[in-house]
Every structure is written in C-alpha cells, then in structure tokens.
Design a protein around this motif. Structure first.
Motif, PDB file in Angstrom:
ATOM      1  N   ASP A   1       0.834  -1.206   0.000  1.00  0.00           N
ATOM      2  CA  ASP A   1       0.000   0.000   0.000  1.00  0.00           C
ATOM      3  C   ASP A   1       0.867   1.254   0.000  1.00  0.00           C
ATOM      4  O   ASP A   1       2.099   1.183   0.095  1.00  0.00           O
ATOM      5  N   SER A   2       0.194   2.389  -0.063  1.00  0.00           N
ATOM      6  CA  SER A   2       0.866   3.688  -0.055  1.00  0.00           C
ATOM      7  C   SER A   2       0.348   4.547   1.088  1.00  0.00           C
ATOM      8  O   SER A   2      -0.781   4.399   1.546  1.00  0.00           O
TER       9      SER A   2
ATOM     10  N   ARG B   1       0.963   8.869   2.500  1.00  0.00           N
ATOM     11  CA  ARG B   1       1.606  10.161   2.282  1.00  0.00           C
ATOM     12  C   ARG B   1       1.699  10.885   3.614  1.00  0.00           C
ATOM     13  O   ARG B   1       0.676  11.207   4.227  1.00  0.00           O
TER      14      ARG B   1
ATOM     15  N   ARG C   1      10.898   3.993  -4.116  1.00  0.00           N
ATOM     16  CA  ARG C   1       9.587   3.787  -3.481  1.00  0.00           C
ATOM     17  C   ARG C   1       9.079   5.061  -2.795  1.00  0.00           C
ATOM     18  O   ARG C   1       7.870   5.308  -2.787  1.00  0.00           O
TER      19      ARG C   1
ATOM     20  N   GLN D   1       5.933  10.884   0.153  1.00  0.00           N
ATOM     21  CA  GLN D   1       5.057   9.921  -0.492  1.00  0.00           C
ATOM     22  C   GLN D   1       5.717   8.554  -0.417  1.00  0.00           C
ATOM     23  O   GLN D   1       6.830   8.380  -0.919  1.00  0.00           O
TER      24      GLN D   1
ATOM     25  N   ASN E   1       5.350   4.649  -1.336  1.00  0.00           N
ATOM     26  CA  ASN E   1       4.676   3.632  -2.139  1.00  0.00           C
ATOM     27  C   ASN E   1       5.311   2.265  -1.900  1.00  0.00           C
ATOM     28  O   ASN E   1       6.432   2.168  -1.389  1.00  0.00           O
ATOM     29  N   SER E   2       4.598   1.234  -2.280  1.00  0.00           N
ATOM     30  CA  SER E   2       5.105  -0.142  -2.152  1.00  0.00           C
ATOM     31  C   SER E   2       5.663  -0.384  -0.760  1.00  0.00           C
ATOM     32  O   SER E   2       6.782  -0.899  -0.603  1.00  0.00           O
TER      33      SER E   2
END
Length: 125
Positions: A16-17, A19, A65, A80, A82-83
């Motif tokens: 998932d991500s 922020r 990432r 941010q 990610n992964s």
C-alpha cells in the motif's frame, strides 16, 4: 515559536501507499528531511530535500519507493511512500534545518535544528 507537526500516518498492508505531511511554522528553513525509528533500533535517515527542491537524497532502502517534496510557500514537506514493506514500520519524524543555503541537504541528525513529535507508520504483511 517553531513547530513541526506531522500527519498522514497509519496502519496499512504491504504494498500500500501512505503520504506523510509536515506543517512547519515559526520561520523558514533550509534543508528539510524525514527520519524514522523502528522498535528497538536507532533513529535513521530516510530522505532530505534542499530549500531549492533541486537536491534530493534517500537512504538506499527507500529509493524508488519514497518521494520527498516541499512547498516553501506553505512551509510544508511531504513524504510519499509507495510499495510499503513491513520493514518500513517505524515512527517517522520530520526535521528542519535553520542554517544553510538553498542548495544544502543533510543526512545527519545533528545538522537539523527542529523536529516534529513523530508519527506512527505500521505496515503489516
């Protein structure tokens, strides 16, 4: 009075991500960065960005990432992520330097003058 306030943490699944955002107030800053501290480990550098936004640097484990960015008009810095992986689980800290040029960026904790209170990020497998 200088304040750094993080937001955006939480619990997510691997892949998932998230922020993270950091709202700074009280003055302007040169380099800004993110650090993290996992349970039982020392706090470590994650990412940094110069005031110009031109110079960025990441720890190897998050390259490709994570992305750091900043908005000088709003005095904010974001990360941010990610992964996400379980090994990214940690308390994440926003940091800001009061000295330096618009091109400077720092990876050492001692180069930062101001710190947020930290925010938890938990990644489960």
């Amino acid at each position: 009075q200088v304040q750094l306030v993080e937001s955006g943490g939480g619990s997510v699944q691997a892949g998932d991500s998230l922020r993270l955002s950091c709202a700074a107030s009280g003055r302007t800053f040169s380099a800004m960065g993110w650090f993290r501290q996992a349970p039982g480990k020392e706090r470590e550098f994650v990412a940094t960005i110069s005031r110009s936004g031109y110079n960025l640097y990441y720890v190897d484990s998050v390259k490709g990432r994570f992305t750091i960015s900043r908005d000088n008009a709003k005095n904010t810095v974001a990360l941010q992520m990610n992964s996400l992986k379980p090994e990214d689980t940690a308390v994440y800290y926003c940091a800001a330097a009061g000295r330096g040029s618009i091109w400077d960026y720092y990876t050492r904790q001692r180069d930062y003058d101001y710190w947020g209170q930290g925010i938890q990020v938990t990644v489960s497998s």
